[in-house]
Every structure is written in structure tokens, then in C-alpha cells.
Design a protein around this motif. Structure first.
Motif, short mmCIF file in Angstrom:
data_model
loop_
_atom_site.label_atom_id
_atom_site.label_comp_id
_atom_site.label_asym_id
_atom_site.label_seq_id
_atom_site.Cartn_x
_atom_site.Cartn_y
_atom_site.Cartn_z
N UNK A 1 -21.66 -8.38 10.80
CA UNK A 1 -21.19 -9.10 9.29
C UNK A 1 -20.67 -8.48 8.17
N UNK A 2 -19.68 -9.03 7.36
CA UNK A 2 -19.13 -8.90 6.44
C UNK A 2 -20.39 -8.44 5.07
N UNK A 3 -20.01 -6.99 5.06
CA UNK A 3 -20.72 -7.00 3.34
C UNK A 3 -20.14 -6.30 2.12
N UNK A 4 -20.55 -6.67 1.21
CA UNK A 4 -20.24 -6.45 0.52
C UNK A 4 -20.26 -5.18 0.03
N UNK A 5 -18.61 -4.06 -0.88
CA UNK A 5 -18.62 -2.64 -0.84
C UNK A 5 -19.04 -2.45 -1.69
N UNK A 6 -19.30 -1.74 -2.62
CA UNK A 6 -20.27 -0.55 -3.91
C UNK A 6 -18.63 -0.73 -4.10
N UNK A 7 -17.34 -0.57 -4.02
CA UNK A 7 -16.49 -0.06 -4.68
C UNK A 7 -16.84 1.33 -5.17
N UNK A 8 -17.03 2.07 -5.31
CA UNK A 8 -17.74 3.85 -5.00
C UNK A 8 -16.89 4.46 -4.16
N UNK A 9 -16.55 5.34 -3.81
CA UNK A 9 -15.89 6.32 -3.07
C UNK A 9 -15.17 7.75 -3.51
N UNK A 10 -14.72 8.79 -2.29
CA UNK A 10 -14.79 9.64 -2.75
C UNK A 10 -13.22 9.63 -1.64
N UNK A 11 -12.24 10.86 -2.76
CA UNK A 11 -10.74 11.27 -1.59
C UNK A 11 -11.28 11.96 -1.00
N UNK A 12 -10.40 11.19 0.97
CA UNK A 12 -10.70 12.50 1.15
C UNK A 12 -9.50 13.39 1.74
N UNK A 13 -8.43 12.40 1.38
CA UNK A 13 -7.40 13.09 2.04
C UNK A 13 -5.90 12.22 0.48
N UNK A 14 -5.27 13.05 0.53
CA UNK A 14 -3.85 12.10 -0.24
C UNK A 14 -2.74 13.55 -0.15
N UNK B 1 3.87 10.83 -3.23
CA UNK B 1 5.15 10.75 -3.11
C UNK B 1 6.47 11.07 -3.74
N UNK B 2 6.74 11.71 -4.54
CA UNK B 2 7.23 11.77 -5.75
C UNK B 2 8.90 11.55 -5.69
N UNK B 3 9.60 11.48 -3.91
CA UNK B 3 10.56 10.92 -3.39
C UNK B 3 11.03 10.24 -4.40
N UNK B 4 10.07 8.54 -4.06
CA UNK B 4 10.02 7.39 -3.83
C UNK B 4 10.64 6.73 -5.26
N UNK B 5 11.67 5.69 -5.59
CA UNK B 5 12.17 5.41 -6.48
C UNK B 5 10.94 4.89 -7.47
N UNK B 6 9.87 4.52 -7.39
CA UNK B 6 8.55 4.78 -8.32
C UNK B 6 7.81 6.04 -7.69
N UNK B 7 7.47 6.41 -8.49
CA UNK B 7 6.33 7.78 -7.51
C UNK B 7 4.74 6.89 -7.26
N UNK B 8 3.81 7.53 -6.40
CA UNK B 8 2.81 6.69 -5.67
C UNK B 8 2.25 7.88 -5.32
N UNK B 9 1.51 7.22 -5.42
CA UNK B 9 -0.30 8.33 -4.84
C UNK B 9 -0.87 7.81 -3.71
N UNK B 10 -0.91 8.24 -2.49
CA UNK B 10 -1.75 7.81 -0.80
C UNK B 10 -2.67 8.41 -0.97
N UNK B 11 -3.73 7.64 -0.35
CA UNK B 11 -4.50 8.48 -0.17
C UNK B 11 -6.00 7.67 1.06
N UNK B 12 -6.22 8.62 1.22
CA UNK B 12 -8.24 8.14 2.22
C UNK B 12 -9.21 7.61 1.85
N UNK B 13 -9.81 7.12 1.27
CA UNK B 13 -10.96 7.23 0.39
C UNK B 13 -11.88 7.13 1.19
N UNK B 14 -13.18 7.15 1.04
CA UNK B 14 -14.29 7.72 2.25
C UNK B 14 -15.63 6.62 1.21
#
Length: 129
Positions: free
Chosen positions: A56-69, A72-85
């Protein structure tokens, strides 16, 4: 002038339509198995832990912690990609926004936010809590 990174719209499949519809309303949904009780992400028709189709679909709390990240500094616009638990248990790939890339840390608490995509539903992203 600061460039803003454009986010590509996701492909919405029948199995993920409810997820993206909820995102359009500012809500994050995850699947939960009625048999084993585990939450999972990416959305699918059967539980990846026990194989049950009673999910079933359940609404998540929207809270988490960064597992890994990665920053990407060499991108045209730098950004941070992450796994969030998520507080509910599953780990999802997302972006960290509104953050100093040099201050982001593994284990750091984050909260849900949505960012517009180009021509599609908004994408769930996270910001430091």
C-alpha cells in the motif's frame, strides 16, 4: 547572476503515477508491505523483501539522513546528489538543495522539499534540517 540547475521531468509509468500525483500535491509516498511491514522505494507492485503483492502507499514523514553523497562540481551548474535514508527505512536517491556543498556530511539530518522539473511533476529533493 546565479544559474539554476534544470531538473529533467521523470517518466511517469502506471506503477508510479500515484507517487508523482502525490508529489504534485507536495506529498512523498512510499510503499509499505501489509505482510512483512517493511517500507520500500523505488515503488513496485510486489514487496522486494518477502514477495507479497499486498503493498500500500503510505505518506512518508519527509525526514531523513544523508547516507552517502557526491558533489558534482564540474557540471555546468554544480549540484549535490545523495542517497537519503528516510525515517521510514528505505533509501532513495535525490538531490540536496539550499546547502553549502562543503558543509554537507554523511549522517546529516535532512527534510523534504519539492523542486520543479521541466514539464513534469515536481521532484522530491532534500535540504539540511
Amino acid at each position: 547572476m546565479i544559474k539554476e540547475r534544470k531538473l529533467v521531468a521523470p517518466t511517469v509509468y502506471p506503477e508510479t503515477k500515484a507517487f508523482w500525483d502525490a508529489a504534485g500535491e507536495g506529498r512523498l509516498l512510499v510503499k509499505q508491505c501489509d505482510d512483512c511491514g517493511d517500507h520500500h522505494h523505488y515503488p513496485r507492485a510486489a514487496c522486494p523483501f518477502c514477495g507479497s503483492e499486498r503493498v500500500q502507499w503510505r505518506q512518508a514523514s519527509g525526514k531523513g539522513t544523508i547516507y552517502s553523497f557526491s558533489v558534482m562540481r564540474r557540471a555546468e551548474v554544480p549540484y549535490i546528489i545523495a542517497y537519503v535514508t528516510l525515517a521510514e527505512g528505505p533509501t532513495m536517491m535525490s538531490n540536496i538543495v539550499d546547502a553549502d556543498a562543503d558543509a554537507v556530511r554523511i549522517g546529516q539530518p535532512v527534510t523534504l522539499k519539492f523542486s520543479a522539473s521541466e514539464g513534469g511533476p515536481p521532484l522530491p529533493v532534500f535540504t539540511p534540517a
